[in-house]
Design an enzyme around this catalytic site. Sequence first.
Site, PDB file in Angstrom:
ATOM      1  N   SER A  56      28.596  49.246  34.028  1.00 51.97           N
ATOM      2  CA  SER A  56      29.688  48.738  34.130  1.00 51.97           C
ATOM      3  C   SER A  56      29.613  47.057  34.807  1.00 51.97           C
ATOM      4  CB  SER A  56      30.915  49.291  34.836  1.00 51.97           C
ATOM      5  OG  SER A  56      32.191  48.054  35.099  1.00 51.97           O
TER       6      SER A  56
ATOM      7  N   TYR B  22      35.307  53.124  42.419  1.00 45.46           N
ATOM      8  CA  TYR B  22      34.657  52.274  40.952  1.00 45.46           C
ATOM      9  C   TYR B  22      33.161  51.725  41.023  1.00 45.46           C
ATOM     10  CZ  TYR B  22      34.386  51.623  36.242  1.00 45.46           C
ATOM     11  OH  TYR B  22      34.484  51.560  34.561  1.00 45.46           O
TER      12      TYR B  22
HETATM   13  C1  GCO Z   1      39.347  47.459  36.217  1.00 46.31           C
HETATM   14  C2  GCO Z   1      38.547  47.982  35.353  1.00 46.31           C
HETATM   15  C3  GCO Z   1      37.121  47.948  34.977  1.00 46.31           C
HETATM   16  C4  GCO Z   1      37.070  48.350  33.373  1.00 46.31           C
HETATM   17  C5  GCO Z   1      36.034  47.373  32.879  1.00 46.31           C
HETATM   18  C6  GCO Z   1      34.923  46.814  33.920  1.00 46.31           C
HETATM   19  O1  GCO Z   1      40.321  48.370  36.648  1.00 46.31           O
HETATM   20  O2  GCO Z   1      38.780  46.417  36.219  1.00 46.31           O
HETATM   21  O3  GCO Z   1      39.606  49.610  34.816  1.00 46.31           O
HETATM   22  O4  GCO Z   1      36.834  48.447  36.627  1.00 46.31           O
HETATM   23  O5  GCO Z   1      35.880  50.028  33.667  1.00 46.31           O
HETATM   24  O6  GCO Z   1      35.981  47.930  31.851  1.00 46.31           O
HETATM   25  O7  GCO Z   1      33.712  48.093  33.174  1.00 46.31           O
END
Ligand code: GCO
Length: 254
Positions: free
Chosen positions: A145, A158
Site C-alpha cells: 500500500s 493496516y
Molecule cells: C485509509 C485507507 C488506506 C487505503 C489506501 C492506501 O484509511 O487511509 O483505507 O489505508 O488502503 O488505498 O493504500
Amino acid sequence: MKNPFDLSGRTALVTGSSRGLGFAIAKGLAEAGAAVVLNGVNTKRLADAAEELRNAGHRVEMLSFDVTDEKAVAAAFAELDARGIAVDILVNNAGIQYRKPMLELETENWQRVLDTNLTSAFLVGREAARRMVARGHGKIINIGSLMSDLGRATVAPYTVAKGGIKMLTKAMAAEWAELGIQANAIGPGYMLTDMNEALINNPQFDGWVKSRTPARRWGKPEELAGTAVFLASPAADYINGQIIYVDGGMSAVV
Ligand code: GCO
C-alpha cells in the site's frame, strides 16, 4: 520477439479476489492469458466473480479458504495438487481495514488486521514457494500500500501490516530469488474500493485525496492490472524485492 507480457500457460492464484483490487488483478492476469484461481471466504461472491470471468472466456477455478488459518492454507494447496493445478503466480492480496486511534484500539483488532494483511502472505507464500522451488520458477506479488511507506492517523495496524508486506517481499527475495522465484510488491494508493467507501463518501476526505494526489483523483482498481501483469510476466524476470507504487504520485510529493 515473443510478447514478454504474455502469461499463456501460467496459472495465477489471487487471494481475496471475489471483488475489489483482487478481482481487478485476477481479471487483468486472465486477459493476459493466465488461468486464474479465485479465492475468498464469501462463496456466493466468489461464484459470481468466477462466472463473470468464465463468461468472458477465461479459465477460472475457485478455492474458498481462510488465508489466516495455517491448516486451511495447507489443505487448499493439497486440493490444488489433487486437481493437478500448479500455481505459477501468487498474488497475496487479501486484506482488511480497521480504523481506530491506537489509544482506543482493541488488541484483538490489532492482531486481526496483522493476521489477515501480513501473516497470511507468509502462510500462503510459503506453501506456494515450496512448490515453485520444486519447479524452479515462480512469481510472488504481494499487495502492499501507499501505507507501506507513509503513515496516517487511525490506521496503525493496516500501516504496520503493509510496511511488513514491503519488508516480507524483500525477505522473500533474499531467500528465494536464487531458487527461481521473483517476489515483488505493488503499493496501491487511494483506490475506489468498497474498503474505502466511507472515505470516498466523505467530502472532506475526498477533497484531501484529490488535493494531495498529483493526478487529482482516486485510482481505479483496474489501474493495478498492468503492473500485476508486468510483475507476473517474463518481462520482470530480473526484478526482485521491489515495490511499485500505483498511487497517482501521492508518495512522490509533499
Ligand atoms: C485509509 C485507507 C488506506 C487505503 C489506501 C492506501 O484509511 O487511509 O483505507 O489505508 O488502503 O488505498 O493504500
